[in-house]
Write a protein that holds these residues in place. Structure first.
Motif, PDB file in Angstrom:
ATOM      1  N   SER A   1      13.811   3.046   2.234  1.00  0.00           N
ATOM      2  CA  SER A   1      14.345   1.981   1.349  1.00  0.00           C
ATOM      3  C   SER A   1      15.747   2.251   0.840  1.00  0.00           C
ATOM      4  O   SER A   1      16.114   1.788  -0.236  1.00  0.00           O
TER       5      SER A   1
ATOM      6  N   LEU B   1      17.089  -7.500  -0.085  1.00  0.00           N
ATOM      7  CA  LEU B   1      16.824  -8.842   0.430  1.00  0.00           C
ATOM      8  C   LEU B   1      16.057  -9.755  -0.532  1.00  0.00           C
ATOM      9  O   LEU B   1      16.441 -10.902  -0.754  1.00  0.00           O
TER      10      LEU B   1
ATOM     11  N   THR C   1      10.999  -7.821   9.087  1.00  0.00           N
ATOM     12  CA  THR C   1      11.737  -7.710   7.829  1.00  0.00           C
ATOM     13  C   THR C   1      11.344  -8.832   6.860  1.00  0.00           C
ATOM     14  O   THR C   1      11.231  -8.604   5.650  1.00  0.00           O
TER      15      THR C   1
ATOM     16  N   ASN D   1       7.356  -0.077   6.527  1.00  0.00           N
ATOM     17  CA  ASN D   1       7.809  -0.599   7.817  1.00  0.00           C
ATOM     18  C   ASN D   1       7.493   0.413   8.927  1.00  0.00           C
ATOM     19  O   ASN D   1       7.568   1.622   8.711  1.00  0.00           O
TER      20      ASN D   1
ATOM     21  N   ASP E   1       8.065  -7.601   5.436  1.00  0.00           N
ATOM     22  CA  ASP E   1       8.266  -6.515   4.464  1.00  0.00           C
ATOM     23  C   ASP E   1       8.764  -7.050   3.128  1.00  0.00           C
ATOM     24  O   ASP E   1       8.445  -6.509   2.077  1.00  0.00           O
ATOM     25  N   ARG E   2       9.603  -8.079   3.194  1.00  0.00           N
ATOM     26  CA  ARG E   2      10.251  -8.588   1.974  1.00  0.00           C
ATOM     27  C   ARG E   2       9.634  -9.890   1.471  1.00  0.00           C
ATOM     28  O   ARG E   2      10.266 -10.577   0.650  1.00  0.00           O
TER      29      ARG E   2
ATOM     30  N   TYR F   1      23.201  -9.025   8.554  1.00  0.00           N
ATOM     31  CA  TYR F   1      22.998  -7.567   8.543  1.00  0.00           C
ATOM     32  C   TYR F   1      23.988  -6.833   9.445  1.00  0.00           C
ATOM     33  O   TYR F   1      23.975  -5.617   9.523  1.00  0.00           O
TER      34      TYR F   1
ATOM     35  N   SER G   1      16.586 -12.605  11.465  1.00  0.00           N
ATOM     36  CA  SER G   1      15.979 -11.270  11.477  1.00  0.00           C
ATOM     37  C   SER G   1      14.653 -11.369  12.207  1.00  0.00           C
ATOM     38  O   SER G   1      14.273 -12.443  12.686  1.00  0.00           O
TER      39      SER G   1
ATOM     40  N   TRP H   1      13.454  -3.670  16.901  1.00  0.00           N
ATOM     41  CA  TRP H   1      12.854  -4.649  16.005  1.00  0.00           C
ATOM     42  C   TRP H   1      12.292  -5.760  16.890  1.00  0.00           C
ATOM     43  O   TRP H   1      12.800  -5.967  18.005  1.00  0.00           O
TER      44      TRP H   1
ATOM     45  N   TYR I   1      15.070   1.299   5.616  1.00  0.00           N
ATOM     46  CA  TYR I   1      14.009   0.284   5.516  1.00  0.00           C
ATOM     47  C   TYR I   1      12.797   0.798   4.745  1.00  0.00           C
ATOM     48  O   TYR I   1      12.614   2.006   4.581  1.00  0.00           O
TER      49      TYR I   1
ATOM     50  N   GLU J   1      21.921  -5.575   2.724  1.00  0.00           N
ATOM     51  CA  GLU J   1      20.955  -4.654   3.334  1.00  0.00           C
ATOM     52  C   GLU J   1      19.530  -5.141   3.071  1.00  0.00           C
ATOM     53  O   GLU J   1      19.261  -5.789   2.051  1.00  0.00           O
ATOM     54  N   ALA J   2      18.618  -4.775   3.961  1.00  0.00           N
ATOM     55  CA  ALA J   2      17.218  -5.215   3.836  1.00  0.00           C
ATOM     56  C   ALA J   2      16.626  -4.833   2.474  1.00  0.00           C
ATOM     57  O   ALA J   2      15.838  -5.587   1.899  1.00  0.00           O
TER      58      ALA J   2
END
Ligand code: PCA
Length: 328
Positions: free
Chosen positions: A67, A193, A211, A39, A214-215, A170, A207, A145, A35, A189-190
């Protein structure tokens, strides 16, 4: 008195001692993470790594690679198991093809709050540690999470409106839920994404707010349904041969740092859970509970998954479910 001969000898001895100490005791461990660096799982892993490096006086330096930059999320478990990396972090439930026990934290609606997730972890931990041990790995720590919600490009009152929607999965659980809801799952995978949503490969996913935040999912989808279906966890583990190569003092430092990291992950996840959803609202997403029809469809899918898991996990699974109930 200082003689030239003495000087030469001691300089050589010093050089040898230095050479030996760096060759024999200083070690660098690369730690792959799936990740993004920002994060909280990755940040706390980096703090864990820094603590070990500092407390061992640099004898063991751990360096994180977030990542999926060193190994992608899907490769980390086998990389550490095979000794290609000495330590790493992986989403526990993504390992369900190894053993259904790994999947327990992703059974829909079994544990939907932080206290329940903690009880489930307490019930699962001995079995998890044993499974890892059998796979030549040493378990270090595991943290959650935030609760899992449903992101969608389309507004939906029930699964009828989701038919044919492309769904980013995922793990096996998310794929199966998507199937039961009439969507088309693909595992992504994240780290990939944003790309998947930008190119239309994905139009929905289950999710945490974490996440999606983050994305920057608000750039691609308008709806977040706060389903609170489960709280999956990551875990950090070490290759057993690498572990056994360490002296006891170093192992002790790692275990202490792991305990600190674990409590930080639990606290941070809970602290940030609402923050993420607030950011979605600020960015213009519609955030709220799932409408009754949609929630009922998710719950029906969840019941199928629970039954399927019980079937797969057999007596071991039944014992863990009983253990979890006793801990609540
Ligand atoms: N984020 C991870 C797993 C669970 C979560 O909340 C992901 O979407 O890949």
């Amino acid at each position: 008195m200082f003689s030239r001969r003495n000087f030469t000898v001691s300089a050589a001895a010093l050089g040898l001692a230095m050479g030996l100490s760096s060759a024999a005791s200083a070690e660098k461990w690369d730690m792959p993470l799936a990740y993004s660096a920002t994060n909280y799982h990755s940040q706390i892993a980096a703090e864990f790594a820094a603590e070990v490096t500092e407390k061992t006086g640099g004898k063991l330096e751990i360096v994180t690679h977030p990542s999926g930059s060193l190994f992608g999320g899907a490769e980390i478990f086998s990389a550490v198991r095979r000794g290609l990396a000495p330590i790493g972090e992986r989403l526990v439930s993504a390992l369900s093809n190894e053993n259904p026990i790994y999947e327990m934290d992703s059974i829909p609606f079994l544990a939907t709050s932080f206290p329940e997730a903690k009880a489930l972890y307490a019930a699962q931990k001995p079995a998890l540690t044993k499974l890892l041990d059998d796979a030549n790995l040493v378990f270090l720590y595991s943290g959650p999470w935030p609760p899992q919600g449903f992101y969608s490009k389309v507004q939906a009152g029930s699964k009828a409106e989701l038919k044919g929607l492309k769904f980013r999965a995922y793990n096996a659980t998310t794929s199966r839920v998507a199937e039961l809801m009439g969507m088309l799952p693909t595992k992504i995978e994240a780290a990939e994404l944003s790309q998947a949503f930008a190119t239309g490969v994905a139009e929905s996913m289950i999710s945490s707010g974490s996440t999606g935040y983050d994305r920057k999912l608000w750039e691609h989808v308008d709806y977040f349904y706060d389903v609170r279906a489960w709280l999956p966890r990551n875990m950090v583990f070490v290759n057993k041969d690498a572990w056994e190569g360490l002296d006891e003092a170093t192992q002790g430092i790692i275990l202490d740092a792991a305990a600190t990291a674990e409590s930080k992950v639990w606290a941070k996840s809970e602290e940030l859970a609402d923050y993420y959803l607030e950011q979605f609202t600020k960015e213009g997403m519609t955030v709220g509970d799932a409408p009754a029809g949609l929630k009922a469809d998710f719950q029906a899918a969840g019941q199928v998954l629970l039954d399927e898991w019980k079937e797969k996990a057999g007596d071991d699974g039944a014992a863990l479910l009983a253990e979890y109930e006793a801990k609540q």
